[in-house]
Design a protein around this motif. Structure first.
Motif, PDB file in Angstrom:
ATOM      1  N   GLY A 133     -11.113 -16.113   3.823  1.00 39.31           N
ATOM      2  CA  GLY A 133     -11.180 -17.430   2.685  1.00 39.31           C
ATOM      3  C   GLY A 133     -11.156 -18.712   3.230  1.00 39.31           C
ATOM      4  O   GLY A 133     -12.057 -19.040   4.143  1.00 39.31           O
ATOM      5  N   GLY A 134     -10.331 -19.683   2.463  1.00 42.21           N
ATOM      6  CA  GLY A 134     -10.324 -21.204   2.921  1.00 42.21           C
ATOM      7  C   GLY A 134      -9.188 -21.522   3.121  1.00 42.21           C
ATOM      8  O   GLY A 134      -8.377 -21.025   3.925  1.00 42.21           O
ATOM      9  N   SER A 135      -8.739 -22.743   2.603  1.00 43.60           N
ATOM     10  CA  SER A 135      -7.608 -23.734   2.743  1.00 43.60           C
ATOM     11  C   SER A 135      -7.620 -24.186   4.374  1.00 43.60           C
ATOM     12  O   SER A 135      -6.461 -23.831   4.838  1.00 43.60           O
ATOM     13  CB  SER A 135      -6.491 -22.584   2.323  1.00 43.60           C
ATOM     14  N   PHE A 136      -8.577 -24.674   4.695  1.00 41.23           N
ATOM     15  CA  PHE A 136      -8.398 -25.502   5.818  1.00 41.23           C
ATOM     16  C   PHE A 136      -8.503 -26.890   5.889  1.00 41.23           C
ATOM     17  O   PHE A 136      -8.796 -27.406   4.725  1.00 41.23           O
ATOM     18  CB  PHE A 136      -9.671 -24.982   6.776  1.00 41.23           C
ATOM     19  N   PRO A 137      -7.745 -27.596   6.785  1.00 41.55           N
ATOM     20  CA  PRO A 137      -7.621 -29.181   6.394  1.00 41.55           C
ATOM     21  C   PRO A 137      -9.083 -29.802   6.574  1.00 41.55           C
ATOM     22  O   PRO A 137     -10.109 -29.077   7.328  1.00 41.55           O
ATOM     23  CB  PRO A 137      -6.750 -29.550   7.521  1.00 41.55           C
ATOM     24  N   SER A 138      -8.998 -30.981   6.424  1.00 38.82           N
ATOM     25  CA  SER A 138     -10.777 -31.651   6.517  1.00 38.82           C
ATOM     26  C   SER A 138     -10.491 -32.554   7.745  1.00 38.82           C
ATOM     27  O   SER A 138      -9.431 -32.618   8.323  1.00 38.82           O
ATOM     28  CB  SER A 138     -10.867 -32.352   5.253  1.00 38.82           C
ATOM     29  N   LEU A 139     -11.568 -33.054   8.305  1.00 39.79           N
ATOM     30  CA  LEU A 139     -11.676 -33.878   9.340  1.00 39.79           C
ATOM     31  C   LEU A 139     -11.223 -35.226   8.655  1.00 39.79           C
ATOM     32  O   LEU A 139     -11.546 -35.681   7.561  1.00 39.79           O
ATOM     33  CB  LEU A 139     -13.176 -34.254  10.086  1.00 39.79           C
ATOM     34  N   LEU A 140     -10.111 -35.901   9.061  1.00 41.48           N
ATOM     35  CA  LEU A 140      -9.586 -37.010   8.277  1.00 41.48           C
ATOM     36  C   LEU A 140      -9.836 -38.579   9.264  1.00 41.48           C
ATOM     37  O   LEU A 140     -10.041 -38.462  10.370  1.00 41.48           O
ATOM     38  CB  LEU A 140      -7.934 -37.159   8.176  1.00 41.48           C
ATOM     39  N   SER A 141     -10.029 -39.629   8.327  1.00 40.89           N
ATOM     40  CA  SER A 141      -9.933 -40.901   8.836  1.00 40.89           C
ATOM     41  C   SER A 141      -8.565 -41.267   9.498  1.00 40.89           C
ATOM     42  O   SER A 141      -7.588 -40.688   9.011  1.00 40.89           O
ATOM     43  CB  SER A 141     -10.299 -41.950   7.808  1.00 40.89           C
ATOM     44  N   LEU A 188      -6.037 -42.255   6.837  1.00 38.87           N
ATOM     45  CA  LEU A 188      -5.228 -41.289   6.087  1.00 38.87           C
ATOM     46  C   LEU A 188      -4.690 -40.318   6.704  1.00 38.87           C
ATOM     47  O   LEU A 188      -3.656 -39.674   6.160  1.00 38.87           O
ATOM     48  CB  LEU A 188      -6.633 -40.365   5.312  1.00 38.87           C
ATOM     49  N   ALA A 189      -5.075 -39.743   8.284  1.00 36.70           N
ATOM     50  CA  ALA A 189      -4.117 -38.896   8.898  1.00 36.70           C
ATOM     51  C   ALA A 189      -2.817 -39.551   9.053  1.00 36.70           C
ATOM     52  O   ALA A 189      -1.894 -38.939   9.095  1.00 36.70           O
ATOM     53  CB  ALA A 189      -4.823 -38.796  10.157  1.00 36.70           C
ATOM     54  N   ASN A 190      -2.755 -41.070   9.274  1.00 39.93           N
ATOM     55  CA  ASN A 190      -1.406 -41.505   9.470  1.00 39.93           C
ATOM     56  C   ASN A 190      -0.583 -41.486   8.151  1.00 39.93           C
ATOM     57  O   ASN A 190       0.737 -41.267   8.398  1.00 39.93           O
ATOM     58  CB  ASN A 190      -1.458 -43.011   9.694  1.00 39.93           C
ATOM     59  N   GLN A 191      -1.215 -41.487   6.949  1.00 38.46           N
ATOM     60  CA  GLN A 191      -0.381 -41.490   5.645  1.00 38.46           C
ATOM     61  C   GLN A 191       0.166 -40.169   5.523  1.00 38.46           C
ATOM     62  O   GLN A 191       1.439 -39.756   5.117  1.00 38.46           O
ATOM     63  CB  GLN A 191      -1.398 -41.889   4.771  1.00 38.46           C
ATOM     64  N   LEU A 192      -0.487 -39.240   5.996  1.00 39.25           N
ATOM     65  CA  LEU A 192      -0.161 -37.484   5.726  1.00 39.25           C
ATOM     66  C   LEU A 192       0.433 -37.139   6.910  1.00 39.25           C
ATOM     67  O   LEU A 192       1.090 -35.852   6.789  1.00 39.25           O
ATOM     68  CB  LEU A 192      -1.418 -36.856   5.394  1.00 39.25           C
ATOM     69  N   ASN A 193       0.536 -38.034   8.019  1.00 41.13           N
ATOM     70  CA  ASN A 193       1.454 -37.503   9.063  1.00 41.13           C
ATOM     71  C   ASN A 193       0.766 -36.361   9.731  1.00 41.13           C
ATOM     72  O   ASN A 193       1.452 -35.530  10.211  1.00 41.13           O
ATOM     73  CB  ASN A 193       2.960 -37.372   9.022  1.00 41.13           C
ATOM     74  N   ILE A 194      -0.611 -36.036   9.956  1.00 40.29           N
ATOM     75  CA  ILE A 194      -1.039 -35.005  10.425  1.00 40.29           C
ATOM     76  C   ILE A 194      -2.393 -35.671  11.429  1.00 40.29           C
ATOM     77  O   ILE A 194      -2.736 -36.665  11.158  1.00 40.29           O
ATOM     78  CB  ILE A 194      -1.633 -33.878   9.729  1.00 40.29           C
ATOM     79  N   LYS A 195      -2.907 -34.743  12.425  1.00 41.63           N
ATOM     80  CA  LYS A 195      -3.903 -35.188  13.289  1.00 41.63           C
ATOM     81  C   LYS A 195      -5.171 -35.375  12.701  1.00 41.63           C
ATOM     82  O   LYS A 195      -5.616 -34.444  11.626  1.00 41.63           O
ATOM     83  CB  LYS A 195      -4.057 -34.347  14.371  1.00 41.63           C
ATOM     84  N   THR A 196      -6.034 -36.576  13.132  1.00 41.62           N
ATOM     85  CA  THR A 196      -7.321 -36.537  12.386  1.00 41.62           C
ATOM     86  C   THR A 196      -8.021 -35.303  12.416  1.00 41.62           C
ATOM     87  O   THR A 196      -9.094 -35.020  11.679  1.00 41.62           O
ATOM     88  CB  THR A 196      -8.065 -37.675  12.902  1.00 41.62           C
ATOM     89  N   ASP A 197      -8.007 -34.558  13.658  1.00 38.77           N
ATOM     90  CA  ASP A 197      -8.768 -33.220  13.789  1.00 38.77           C
ATOM     91  C   ASP A 197      -8.013 -32.207  13.661  1.00 38.77           C
ATOM     92  O   ASP A 197      -8.233 -31.313  14.589  1.00 38.77           O
ATOM     93  CB  ASP A 197      -9.679 -33.359  15.244  1.00 38.77           C
ATOM     94  N   ALA A 198      -7.000 -32.092  12.962  1.00 37.40           N
ATOM     95  CA  ALA A 198      -6.085 -30.756  12.714  1.00 37.40           C
ATOM     96  C   ALA A 198      -6.976 -29.620  12.454  1.00 37.40           C
ATOM     97  O   ALA A 198      -6.645 -28.455  12.973  1.00 37.40           O
ATOM     98  CB  ALA A 198      -5.342 -31.150  11.320  1.00 37.40           C
ATOM     99  N   ILE A 199      -8.344 -29.621  11.624  1.00 35.35           N
ATOM    100  CA  ILE A 199      -8.811 -28.463  11.573  1.00 35.35           C
ATOM    101  C   ILE A 199      -9.419 -27.929  12.947  1.00 35.35           C
ATOM    102  O   ILE A 199      -9.501 -26.709  12.914  1.00 35.35           O
ATOM    103  CB  ILE A 199     -10.157 -28.772  10.734  1.00 35.35           C
ATOM    104  N   LYS A 200      -9.539 -28.571  13.967  1.00 30.61           N
ATOM    105  CA  LYS A 200      -9.833 -27.902  15.172  1.00 30.61           C
ATOM    106  C   LYS A 200      -9.201 -27.045  15.707  1.00 30.61           C
ATOM    107  O   LYS A 200      -9.639 -25.790  16.108  1.00 30.61           O
ATOM    108  CB  LYS A 200     -10.158 -29.168  16.348  1.00 30.61           C
ATOM    109  N   TYR A 201      -7.731 -26.960  15.444  1.00 30.08           N
ATOM    110  CA  TYR A 201      -6.768 -26.117  16.007  1.00 30.08           C
ATOM    111  C   TYR A 201      -7.023 -24.806  14.914  1.00 30.08           C
ATOM    112  O   TYR A 201      -6.742 -23.626  15.376  1.00 30.08           O
ATOM    113  CB  TYR A 201      -5.374 -26.599  15.993  1.00 30.08           C
ATOM    114  N   HIS A 202      -7.180 -25.116  13.746  1.00 34.47           N
ATOM    115  CA  HIS A 202      -7.227 -23.777  12.789  1.00 34.47           C
ATOM    116  C   HIS A 202      -8.686 -23.066  13.331  1.00 34.47           C
ATOM    117  O   HIS A 202      -8.780 -21.831  13.269  1.00 34.47           O
ATOM    118  CB  HIS A 202      -7.688 -24.342  11.259  1.00 34.47           C
TER     119      HIS A 202
END
Length: 284
Positions: free
Chosen positions: A214-222, A225-239
């Motif tokens: 399936g899906g439900s993976f994070p996106s590459l973020l600016s 936006l990454a700072n606003q959401l408190n996640i890494k810009t490349d969080a998808i890399k770890y997925h």
């Protein structure tokens, strides 16, 4: 496009066309985000989730880039027809199918994943009226009992056992796929479901040709936006790294192919909302 030239381009276009409000689709951004995913998963089949955005430009361009089409309704099946998508590259999921859309996908070599006992029975009734000299690709969506979900066949339920045995016993049905999909986008959730899925796959003697997570993976973020959401810009890399490990494991037990179904992970960055201020409603 990038901000150096996209803003002047948008300003010029709005000034000439005065469209009110429009979206601009940036093919290059879409292509780059797809390349990022493929750089980690070189042998994985990527099936774009139409429910994210079924805009023709996206779907046809991703088809040109060798992505499959993942659809969940008769409407989306009709979109693949209209867009000229090869039926062999269609994966039909979801609980709201009908006979006509099932027939179209199966007759054209696509995959249909049953979401429930009722859905499976409808698929069998449809196949009963199709030519008997063809084989049809069928899969099952599973509920692994790891997160709450309304969808899929519970692997501890008799309904799953019945559907599983019927697929294996029908000579004109190919046991093509076992499928899961959960909405949680956290890395911990992904690790948990891949671990439980692998345990289940190891527990069955007859393996499907493919596995679809399936899906439900994070996106590459600016960065903003990454700072606003408190996640890494490349969080998808770890997925993607976890998925790559899983892919190796399933190949080792005789499963030929892994499928993923990204939606927002592919298309969240490739649109610009364009418009201009026409009036200011001053309250003070």
């Amino acid at each position: 496009m990038n901000n150096q030239y996209v803003i002047p381009y948008i300003e010029k276009w709005i000034g000439e066309k005065d469209p009110g409000g429009s979206y601009l689709f940036d093919k290059k951004v879409l292509e780059n985000d797809l390349k990022f995913i493929k750089s980690e998963l070189k042998n994985t089949t990527i099936a774009y989730s139409y429910k994210t955005n079924s805009y023709e430009g996206i779907c046809k361009y991703l088809d040109e880039l060798n992505c499959f089409s993942e659809v969940v309704s008769p409407y989306e099946v009709n979109c693949t027809k209209h867009y000229g998508i090869d039926g062999k590259k269609v994966i039909y999921n979801g609980p709201v199918k009908n006979k006509e859309s099932i027939s179209y996908v199966l007759l054209n070599g696509g995959l249909v994943n049953a979401d429930s006992q009722t859905d499976f029975d409808l698929i069998l009734k449809t196949i009963a009226k199709l030519p008997t000299n063809k084989k049809y690709k069928i899969g099952l969506r599973l509920d692994l009992e790891i997160e709450e979900t309304r969808f899929g066949l519970n692997i501890k339920n008799q309904s799953f056992n019945r559907c599983f045995q019927e697929i294996l016993n029908k000579p004109n049905i190919v046991f093509e796929c076992l499928h899961i999909h959960y909405p949680n986008r956290s890395l911990e959730s992904l690790k948990s479901r891949l671990n439980e899925f692998l345990k289940f796959l190891n527990s069955i003697k007859i393996k499907p040709n493919s596995v679809d997570i399936g899906g439900s993976f994070p996106s590459l973020l600016s960065p903003l936006l990454a700072n606003q959401l408190n996640i890494k810009t490349d969080a998808i890399k770890y997925h993607l790294q976890e998925i790559k490990k899983f892919e190796k494991e399933i190949i080792n037990i005789g499963i030929k192919k892994l499928i993923i179904e990204p939606g927002t992970a592919l298309v969240s960055n490739c649109f610009y909302l364009c418009g201009k201020v026409k009036t200011i409603n001053k309250k003070k």
